[in-house]
Design a protein around this motif. Sequence first.
Motif, mmCIF file in Angstrom:
data_model
loop_
_atom_site.group_PDB
_atom_site.id
_atom_site.type_symbol
_atom_site.label_atom_id
_atom_site.label_comp_id
_atom_site.label_asym_id
_atom_site.label_seq_id
_atom_site.Cartn_x
_atom_site.Cartn_y
_atom_site.Cartn_z
ATOM 1 N N THR A 181 -3.385 1.192 8.599
ATOM 2 C CA THR A 181 -2.267 0.714 7.778
ATOM 3 C C THR A 181 -1.183 1.774 7.645
ATOM 4 O O THR A 181 0.011 1.500 7.839
ATOM 5 C CB THR A 181 -2.772 0.290 6.387
ATOM 6 O OG1 THR A 181 -3.752 -0.740 6.543
ATOM 7 C CG2 THR A 181 -1.628 -0.229 5.529
ATOM 8 N N GLN A 182 -1.583 3.008 7.331
ATOM 9 C CA GLN A 182 -0.590 4.067 7.198
ATOM 10 C C GLN A 182 0.034 4.401 8.550
ATOM 11 O O GLN A 182 1.252 4.625 8.650
ATOM 12 C CB GLN A 182 -1.219 5.324 6.598
ATOM 13 C CG GLN A 182 -0.190 6.428 6.332
ATOM 14 C CD GLN A 182 -0.785 7.639 5.655
ATOM 15 O OE1 GLN A 182 -1.989 7.736 5.494
ATOM 16 N NE2 GLN A 182 0.061 8.563 5.254
ATOM 17 N N GLN B 52 0.821 -1.210 0.000
ATOM 18 C CA GLN B 52 0.000 0.000 0.000
ATOM 19 C C GLN B 52 0.856 1.261 0.000
ATOM 20 O O GLN B 52 0.553 2.227 -0.712
ATOM 21 C CB GLN B 52 -0.927 0.011 1.219
ATOM 22 C CG GLN B 52 -1.760 1.292 1.319
ATOM 23 C CD GLN B 52 -2.941 1.163 2.242
ATOM 24 O OE1 GLN B 52 -3.706 0.203 2.143
ATOM 25 N NE2 GLN B 52 -3.102 2.116 3.157
ATOM 26 N N THR B 53 1.929 1.276 0.776
ATOM 27 C CA THR B 53 2.773 2.482 0.855
ATOM 28 C C THR B 53 3.472 2.750 -0.473
ATOM 29 O O THR B 53 3.515 3.897 -0.945
ATOM 30 C CB THR B 53 3.814 2.328 1.976
ATOM 31 O OG1 THR B 53 3.134 2.108 3.218
ATOM 32 C CG2 THR B 53 4.674 3.577 2.097
ATOM 33 N N THR C 89 -2.745 -5.129 9.981
ATOM 34 C CA THR C 89 -2.670 -4.593 8.612
ATOM 35 C C THR C 89 -2.539 -5.715 7.583
ATOM 36 O O THR C 89 -2.992 -5.568 6.446
ATOM 37 C CB THR C 89 -1.498 -3.611 8.443
ATOM 38 O OG1 THR C 89 -0.245 -4.314 8.552
ATOM 39 C CG2 THR C 89 -1.535 -2.511 9.492
ATOM 40 N N GLY D 298 -7.775 1.758 6.414
ATOM 41 C CA GLY D 298 -6.764 2.512 5.669
ATOM 42 C C GLY D 298 -5.859 3.331 6.564
ATOM 43 O O GLY D 298 -4.635 3.341 6.408
ATOM 44 N N GLN E 152 0.931 3.956 -2.927
ATOM 45 C CA GLN E 152 0.599 5.358 -2.672
ATOM 46 C C GLN E 152 1.668 6.290 -3.240
ATOM 47 O O GLN E 152 1.354 7.315 -3.863
ATOM 48 C CB GLN E 152 0.459 5.606 -1.177
ATOM 49 C CG GLN E 152 0.144 7.066 -0.835
ATOM 50 C CD GLN E 152 0.096 7.322 0.661
ATOM 51 O OE1 GLN E 152 0.171 6.381 1.469
ATOM 52 N NE2 GLN E 152 -0.028 8.583 1.054
ATOM 53 N N TRP F 188 -4.479 10.517 -3.917
ATOM 54 C CA TRP F 188 -4.580 9.536 -2.832
ATOM 55 C C TRP F 188 -5.312 10.202 -1.670
ATOM 56 O O TRP F 188 -4.811 11.096 -1.021
ATOM 57 C CB TRP F 188 -3.192 9.078 -2.387
ATOM 58 C CG TRP F 188 -3.237 7.998 -1.343
ATOM 59 C CD1 TRP F 188 -3.379 8.162 -0.003
ATOM 60 C CD2 TRP F 188 -3.156 6.586 -1.573
ATOM 61 N NE1 TRP F 188 -3.400 6.956 0.626
ATOM 62 C CE2 TRP F 188 -3.257 5.963 -0.306
ATOM 63 C CE3 TRP F 188 -3.009 5.795 -2.708
ATOM 64 C CZ2 TRP F 188 -3.201 4.576 -0.150
ATOM 65 C CZ3 TRP F 188 -2.962 4.423 -2.551
ATOM 66 C CH2 TRP F 188 -3.051 3.821 -1.297
ATOM 67 N N TYR G 148 -8.795 -6.698 1.563
ATOM 68 C CA TYR G 148 -8.773 -5.903 0.331
ATOM 69 C C TYR G 148 -8.602 -6.795 -0.895
ATOM 70 O O TYR G 148 -9.265 -6.607 -1.925
ATOM 71 C CB TYR G 148 -7.631 -4.895 0.373
ATOM 72 C CG TYR G 148 -7.818 -3.738 1.319
ATOM 73 C CD1 TYR G 148 -9.080 -3.319 1.730
ATOM 74 C CD2 TYR G 148 -6.708 -3.040 1.806
ATOM 75 C CE1 TYR G 148 -9.231 -2.250 2.599
ATOM 76 C CE2 TYR G 148 -6.848 -1.963 2.670
ATOM 77 C CZ TYR G 148 -8.119 -1.580 3.062
ATOM 78 O OH TYR G 148 -8.267 -0.523 3.919
ATOM 79 N N ASN H 267 -9.804 7.711 1.849
ATOM 80 C CA ASN H 267 -10.447 6.426 1.598
ATOM 81 C C ASN H 267 -9.660 5.545 0.629
ATOM 82 O O ASN H 267 -10.134 4.478 0.233
ATOM 83 C CB ASN H 267 -11.864 6.647 1.052
ATOM 84 C CG ASN H 267 -12.769 7.312 2.073
ATOM 85 O OD1 ASN H 267 -12.706 6.989 3.268
ATOM 86 N ND2 ASN H 267 -13.596 8.248 1.627
ATOM 87 N N SER H 268 -8.490 6.005 0.239
ATOM 88 C CA SER H 268 -7.660 5.217 -0.674
ATOM 89 C C SER H 268 -6.940 4.108 0.089
ATOM 90 O O SER H 268 -6.553 4.276 1.241
ATOM 91 C CB SER H 268 -6.634 6.119 -1.364
ATOM 92 O OG SER H 268 -7.262 7.127 -2.126
ATOM 93 N N ASN H 269 -6.752 2.978 -0.569
ATOM 94 C CA ASN H 269 -6.031 1.855 0.032
ATOM 95 C C ASN H 269 -5.595 0.907 -1.072
ATOM 96 O O ASN H 269 -5.851 1.167 -2.262
ATOM 97 C CB ASN H 269 -6.898 1.137 1.068
ATOM 98 C CG ASN H 269 -8.236 0.695 0.491
ATOM 99 O OD1 ASN H 269 -8.285 -0.081 -0.459
ATOM 100 N ND2 ASN H 269 -9.340 1.214 1.073
#
Length: 593
Positions: free
Chosen positions: A398-399, A75-76, A147, A395, A79, A302, A154, A305-307
């Motif tokens: 996770t970040q 995810q990172t 996560t 989301g 992004q 991004w 997802y 609500n982005s993931n």
Amino acid sequence: MAFKMTRPTRKTVAPASSAVADTAHEGDIVGALGTIKQHDHGARRSFWQRLRTFLVIMGPGLVVMVGDNDAGGVQTYAQAGQQHGTGLMWTLLLLVPVLYVNQEMVVRLGAVARVGHAKLIFQRFGKFWGAFSVADLFLLNTLTIITEFIGVTYALRYFGIPDYLSVPAAAVLLFTVVAGGSFRRWERFLFVLIAANLVLVPLAIMVGPDLGRIGGGFLPQLPGGLNSDLLLLVVSIVGTTVAPWQLFFQQSNVVDKRITPRWMRYSKADLWAGIVIVVLGAVAIMAVTAFGLAGTGAAGNWGDNSNAGTVASALASSPHAGHVVGTLFAVLLLDASLIGANAVGLATTYTLGDVFKKRHSLHWKISQAPGFFIGYGVVLAVSAGVVLIPGFNAGLITQGVQILAGVLLPSATVFLVLLCNDKAVLGPWVNTVRQNIAAGIIVWALVLLSLAMTASTLFPKGSAWFPDGISSAQWVAFFTVGAGVGALGGLAVLLASRVKARKEAAATARCLGGLDPEQVEDIDEDAQDALSRTERHALLRADRDTWQTPALDTLPRPVFSPLRKAGMLALRGYLAIAVVLVVITIVQMATGG
């Protein structure tokens, strides 16, 4: 006056009792691709002999590095690619030396000491500092495993599978593989998952990457200028690429695989293989989102609500990617989530075994080490249960975990460096001056990143002192001054160590009858001159290959100086504040504040 001394040939004798605490950690090296007998001392002269040996040793470094490209990592990196294209690929190159220096020290500690990272910290520094080192780890690891299950949801939502089926199924699969009572079967399962990462190759090709732009991405640049948002993303990349759990997992896994100093070169090659794969994988993920989403509404957008799941859907609907790319991205996410949950879960239960002095090995069956497997099962169950809570904001968690990992890493690295300078533990394997300089630079760089994250939280846009936020010029000044302070501090430490060495030489001189330190150094140099270069290297290699840490309870504990103790307490206090500020940041992101 120079005194000629000859150094007799000697055979190194290993300590009568070793530090090994779990009997499962002694015996043959049993890997996914073969076995090496415990007392195998045969020379590996041909390429094929060395290759076969490497394939047996391979595992701990490969798993810990590929496990680093977990759900949070996917995810990172996605992004970074979606938001900034190829503009942050250069950060991955800077992390290569960080990965190698940190994990190479862990490999040495595992192979030589033959005990886990947590056990070493507790035994050498006591319960207070041991609790200091693992308290954050348990919290961070649990959040990280959460996560991983988020990644599972997802990925499988993309295929229409509901969370109440996907999450329990993943947890049962992971537990079954670990609780099988066979290190070899566990490692083979992980190798299959690692091989599944090859979907990155068609993924990266199918989005039509521009190799020139990818090459340009490795040149240092700050897309949009150095601001708090970009800084937060960089800290997230650091946190997902170099995480504290890696230290604890790899050391314990090296011990569990029964790797000894004789096989150190192969273990380092295993680590390098993992580093190459993790960096190439991160580059590929950035490239997939950078080129696959280019020109679409998702590019550069991004949001909260982005993931990783929305990335898979966006790729599927993009004219530059398509349904197959979206599907492969979801498969990659599922694979990364399973590898990450497995490795981080084991890092936690290996550490629990160290702390509570219970059996902790993949060689044991459930009936032989119930605490180890129950602990693993509980960690999975709690993490999976949290993900299934209605309204859970996946989301942001996770970040937040990636940021938290970046903030806490300096503390873990400090203990690692202290252990690797402990001569009672590592003997001839202690850090060299160059290794300490490299480790010192890394620790200070991580501290500066953590301080920058703290400053961006304390002084956001609209604050009294920085109404427009901290500017790019101010950030550059901060890092420049920080680098200068670090250089001066490093020089002071180097000079202090030199003074200490001179004092030790003077003490030795007095024992030898009043010789001055220079004469003592002459004795040592002349003794080495009496042997050929090849003989000296052979003796050193014999020393290192057969040396192992004595039983830890027979060794006197190192004593922290008042200055070092004050520094460690200051670091502990700062980290507590930084963790609170990470929580504040996540809450602000969740509420739009």
